[in-house]
Design a protein around this motif. Structure first.
Motif, short mmCIF file in Angstrom:
data_model
loop_
_atom_site.label_atom_id
_atom_site.label_comp_id
_atom_site.label_asym_id
_atom_site.label_seq_id
_atom_site.Cartn_x
_atom_site.Cartn_y
_atom_site.Cartn_z
N GLU A 76 0.83 -1.20 0.00
CA GLU A 76 0.00 0.00 0.00
C GLU A 76 0.87 1.26 0.00
O GLU A 76 0.59 2.23 -0.73
CB GLU A 76 -0.93 0.00 1.21
CG GLU A 76 -2.14 0.92 1.08
CD GLU A 76 -3.05 0.54 -0.07
OE1 GLU A 76 -3.41 1.46 -0.85
OE2 GLU A 76 -3.38 -0.65 -0.22
N TYR A 97 -0.24 -3.26 -12.21
CA TYR A 97 -1.19 -2.98 -11.13
C TYR A 97 -1.74 -4.29 -10.56
O TYR A 97 -1.87 -4.43 -9.34
CB TYR A 97 -2.33 -2.10 -11.64
CG TYR A 97 -3.32 -1.73 -10.56
CD1 TYR A 97 -2.96 -0.87 -9.53
CD2 TYR A 97 -4.61 -2.26 -10.55
CE1 TYR A 97 -3.85 -0.53 -8.52
CE2 TYR A 97 -5.51 -1.93 -9.56
CZ TYR A 97 -5.13 -1.06 -8.54
OH TYR A 97 -6.01 -0.74 -7.53
N PHE A 98 -2.04 -5.25 -11.44
CA PHE A 98 -2.54 -6.54 -10.97
C PHE A 98 -1.50 -7.23 -10.09
O PHE A 98 -1.84 -7.77 -9.04
CB PHE A 98 -2.92 -7.45 -12.14
CG PHE A 98 -3.30 -8.84 -11.71
CD1 PHE A 98 -4.57 -9.11 -11.25
CD2 PHE A 98 -2.37 -9.88 -11.75
CE1 PHE A 98 -4.92 -10.39 -10.82
CE2 PHE A 98 -2.70 -11.16 -11.33
CZ PHE A 98 -3.98 -11.41 -10.87
N GLN A 101 -1.43 -5.76 -6.68
CA GLN A 101 -2.59 -6.22 -5.91
C GLN A 101 -2.44 -7.68 -5.51
O GLN A 101 -2.81 -8.07 -4.40
CB GLN A 101 -3.87 -6.03 -6.74
CG GLN A 101 -4.21 -4.58 -7.07
CD GLN A 101 -4.57 -3.78 -5.84
OE1 GLN A 101 -3.70 -3.33 -5.09
NE2 GLN A 101 -5.85 -3.58 -5.61
N GLN A 102 -1.87 -8.46 -6.41
CA GLN A 102 -1.60 -9.86 -6.10
C GLN A 102 -0.61 -9.97 -4.95
O GLN A 102 -0.77 -10.80 -4.05
CB GLN A 102 -1.03 -10.57 -7.33
CG GLN A 102 -0.70 -12.04 -7.10
CD GLN A 102 0.06 -12.66 -8.26
OE1 GLN A 102 0.78 -11.96 -8.99
NE2 GLN A 102 -0.08 -13.96 -8.45
N LYS A 104 -0.21 -7.80 -2.62
CA LYS A 104 -0.95 -7.41 -1.41
C LYS A 104 -1.74 -8.59 -0.87
O LYS A 104 -1.80 -8.82 0.35
CB LYS A 104 -1.88 -6.24 -1.72
CG LYS A 104 -2.51 -5.62 -0.48
CD LYS A 104 -3.28 -4.35 -0.84
CE LYS A 104 -3.94 -3.75 0.41
NZ LYS A 104 -4.69 -2.52 0.09
N PHE A 120 -10.54 -9.40 -0.06
CA PHE A 120 -9.73 -8.58 -0.95
C PHE A 120 -9.70 -9.18 -2.36
O PHE A 120 -9.83 -8.47 -3.36
CB PHE A 120 -8.31 -8.45 -0.41
CG PHE A 120 -7.41 -7.60 -1.25
CD1 PHE A 120 -7.50 -6.22 -1.23
CD2 PHE A 120 -6.46 -8.19 -2.08
CE1 PHE A 120 -6.68 -5.43 -2.03
CE2 PHE A 120 -5.63 -7.41 -2.87
CZ PHE A 120 -5.74 -6.03 -2.84
N GLU A 124 -11.26 -6.84 -5.12
CA GLU A 124 -10.25 -6.09 -5.86
C GLU A 124 -9.66 -6.84 -7.06
O GLU A 124 -9.24 -6.21 -8.04
CB GLU A 124 -9.10 -5.70 -4.91
CG GLU A 124 -9.52 -4.87 -3.72
CD GLU A 124 -10.04 -3.49 -4.11
OE1 GLU A 124 -9.67 -3.01 -5.20
OE2 GLU A 124 -10.81 -2.90 -3.33
N LEU A 125 -9.62 -8.17 -6.98
CA LEU A 125 -8.91 -8.91 -8.02
C LEU A 125 -9.81 -9.72 -8.95
O LEU A 125 -9.45 -9.99 -10.09
CB LEU A 125 -7.89 -9.85 -7.37
CG LEU A 125 -6.69 -9.15 -6.71
CD1 LEU A 125 -5.90 -10.13 -5.87
CD2 LEU A 125 -5.79 -8.54 -7.76
N GLN A 128 -10.65 -8.14 -12.30
CA GLN A 128 -9.51 -8.12 -13.22
C GLN A 128 -9.29 -9.50 -13.83
O GLN A 128 -8.93 -9.62 -15.01
CB GLN A 128 -8.25 -7.69 -12.47
CG GLN A 128 -8.31 -6.26 -11.93
CD GLN A 128 -7.06 -5.88 -11.16
OE1 GLN A 128 -5.97 -5.91 -11.71
NE2 GLN A 128 -7.21 -5.53 -9.89
#
Length: 220
Positions: A76, A97-98, A101-102, A104, A120, A124-125, A128
């Motif tokens: 983050e 970006y993916f 996030q992955q 994270k 999450f 969030e994923l 995508q």
């Protein structure tokens, strides 16, 4: 077959005929310092040699802070700094970006925050993954870590290794350098590799003064 023998004197005479400007050498050094993140050394070298950098040297500190955040698992914070530096980097690179996030998601799994990880992934994923089959495969692979009470026994436990953080940090670092019109990797190590390769090719053809120490240029 006898190999051709080149004396040290003859070799040095040939080397002296090669014209390499000090300016070009200075650019190689600056390129290395900037890409590897040596901000203070780059600033000092710029001052002493007059070699300018095409990027603001202050941005090096931001890039190193971003890399440090990702490598320590604080995704983050890394995203926050990169958006302050240049929000277009993530806006124009969905794969990067993916992967952030992955990462994270991986950090949540590492901490054992299972419900948070599932939430999450869903919020969030998942969207995508629906738009990109490759992303979906990577997401399913990451989520499969949750099937093991002891994640170290998972066949994909390598996702939890520090090397995965380094991989993600490296991808982000390369994207930042590209946005600054910089090379992704410094040129100097590549030149050294080419020099070693060239010596290997020569070894079978002639005897010559080989470089045995690439740090100080010492010959055999």
């Amino acid at each position: 077959m006898n190999k051709k023998v080149i004396s040290k004197k003859e070799w040095e005479e040939k080397l002296s005929e090669v014209n390499i400007s000090k300016q070009d050498l200075n650019k190689l050094v600056m390129n290395f310092l900037v890409i590897e993140g040596y901000q203070e050394a780059a600033a000092k070298f710029q001052e002493e040699s007059g070699t300018s950098s095409i990027v603001d040297l202050n941005s090096i500190a931001d890039r190193m802070a971003i890399r440090s955040a990702i490598q320590s698992g604080d995704v983050e914070k890394g995203i926050e700094i990169v958006n302050d530096l240049n929000p277009e980097i993530l806006d124009t690179n969905p794969q990067l970006y993916f992967h952030l996030q992955q990462q994270k998601l991986i950090e949540l799994i590492r901490k054992g925050q299972i419900s948070e990880a599932l939430k999450f992934a869903q919020e969030e994923l998942a969207s995508q993954g629906e738009e990109n089959e490759k992303f979906l495969e990577e997401l399913e692979k990451t989520i499969s870590l949750l099937a093991f009470e002891d994640t170290s026994k998972s066949p994909i436990a390598s996702l939890l290794d520090h090397s995965q953080r380094q991989k993600t940090a490296g991808e982000l670092n390369a994207a930042i350098l590209t946005s600054q019109s910089q090379d992704k990797d410094p040129k100097l190590p590549t030149i050294i590799k080419l020099l070693k390769w060239a010596q290997t090719q020569l070894d079978s053809k002639c005897q010559y003064p080989r470089i045995k120490n690439f740090v100080n240029g010492e010959f055999e």
